[in-house]
Design an enzyme around this catalytic site. Structure first.
Site, PDB file in Angstrom:
ATOM      1  N   LYS A 188       0.944  -1.351  -0.185  1.00 19.32           N
ATOM      2  CA  LYS A 188      -0.247   0.040   0.066  1.00 19.32           C
ATOM      3  C   LYS A 188       0.981   1.412  -0.062  1.00 19.32           C
ATOM      4  O   LYS A 188       2.046   1.194  -0.380  1.00 19.32           O
ATOM      5  CB  LYS A 188      -1.036  -0.137   1.122  1.00 19.32           C
ATOM      6  N   HIS A 190      -8.962  -2.715  -5.930  1.00 18.94           N
ATOM      7  CA  HIS A 190      -8.234  -3.138  -4.733  1.00 18.94           C
ATOM      8  C   HIS A 190      -9.823  -1.834  -4.481  1.00 18.94           C
ATOM      9  O   HIS A 190      -9.767  -1.172  -4.280  1.00 18.94           O
ATOM     10  CB  HIS A 190      -7.645  -2.853  -4.402  1.00 18.94           C
ATOM     11  N   GLU A 211     -11.266 -10.056  -0.939  1.00 22.56           N
ATOM     12  CA  GLU A 211     -11.250  -9.247  -0.710  1.00 22.56           C
ATOM     13  C   GLU A 211     -12.201  -8.235   0.768  1.00 22.56           C
ATOM     14  O   GLU A 211     -12.702  -7.671  -0.143  1.00 22.56           O
ATOM     15  CB  GLU A 211      -9.643  -8.609   0.037  1.00 22.56           C
TER      16      GLU A 211
HETATM   17  P1  PGA Z   1      -4.145  -6.528   5.394  1.00 19.18           P
HETATM   18  O1  PGA Z   1      -4.247  -6.028   3.696  1.00 19.18           O
HETATM   19  O2  PGA Z   1      -3.494  -7.768   4.946  1.00 19.18           O
HETATM   20  O3  PGA Z   1      -3.693  -4.937   5.672  1.00 19.18           O
HETATM   21  O4  PGA Z   1      -5.636  -6.454   5.746  1.00 19.18           O
HETATM   22  C1  PGA Z   1      -4.784  -6.349   2.343  1.00 19.18           C
HETATM   23  C2  PGA Z   1      -5.180  -5.593   1.990  1.00 19.18           C
HETATM   24  O5  PGA Z   1      -5.912  -4.518   1.314  1.00 19.18           O
HETATM   25  O6  PGA Z   1      -4.626  -5.922   0.393  1.00 19.18           O
END
Ligand code: PGA
Length: 224
Positions: free
Chosen positions: A9, A101, A150
């Site tokens: 990210k 995403h 997700e």
């Molecule tokens: P997280 O994020 O593992 O920090 O929950 C996953 C993602 O959003 O790809």
């Protein structure tokens, strides 16, 4: 073969990227268990922010089965699109791109049409799209090679889903034959094992769990 896809990210400075790479490479070079898993059982994709992609590509291209991905790709091709990073540019450095995403769909108001165009751009430039969906309502183009489920309530909250919950949702998704199914949402080194043991889950997409190189490698080391 499992896929472990690390999504950094919008985290890290150049200095922190250097530290991540040094820690990752040092551990990898000294751990024969992880080396053997990498030879046979897992493909790893590291997805840094755009400015660090060349640096990470240069450092990791020496390793078998470690690839670089982008976290996004422009829905436009080369042209007068200030601020965009397109497939032609990315294809020099990455083999994969995360698209759709939920953070981009929700916070940045990315539309289904934009996601579809991103999918086409990946195809055009020979980049493997990793399409993220929140549930069965997000469109999955036919022949999507990677579909990452997700759930938004699991992202960054610690509220990871159980294997059973994930497989219930998998049944509702219109996956093409051959699509690989990935789970992402608060995956870390402590909860990854049951996912990795399921034949129905082809890989994981940790965000927070990929920011520390040793934790990321701990996840990789549990592929069996
Ligand atoms: P997280 O994020 O593992 O920090 O929950 C996953 C993602 O959003 O790809």
């Amino acid at each position: 073969m499992k896929y472990i896809i690390g999504n950094w990210k919008a985290y890290k400075t150049e200095e922190e990227v250097k530290l991540w790479l040094a820690g990752f490479i040092e551990k990898l070079n000294s751990d024969t268990h992880i080396q053997s898993i990498l030879q046979e059982k897992v493909k790893v994709v590291v997805c840094p922010p755009y400015p660090f992609i060349p640096q990470v590509t240069a450092a990791l291209s020496q390793f078998t089965n470690i690839f670089i991905g982008s976290q996004n790709i422009s829905s436009f091709d080369e042209g007068s699109y200030t601020g965009e990073v397109n497939g032609k540019m990315l294809s020099q450095f990455v083999k994969f791109a995360i698209i759709g995403h939920s953070e981009r769909r929700i916070v940045l108001h990315e539309t289904e049409k934009a996601v579809e165009n991103k999918f086409l751009m990946c195809k055009k430039y020979d980049i493997q799209p990793i399409l993220c969906v929140r549930d069965e309502k997000d469109t999955i183009p036919s022949e999507a090679p990677f579909v990452a489920y997700e759930p938004t309530d699991a992202i960054g909250t610690g509220k990871f889903k159980s294997v059973d919950e994930i497989l219930e949702v998998k049944k509702t998704l219109k996956l093409s034959e051959g699509s690989l199914f990935i789970y992402g949402g608060s995956v870390n080194a402590h909860n990854c094992k049951p996912y990795l043991e399921s034949n129905e889950i082809d890989g994981l997409l940790p965000g927070g769990g990929s920011l520390d190189p040793l934790e990321f490698l701990q996840i990789i080391s549990q592929v069996n």
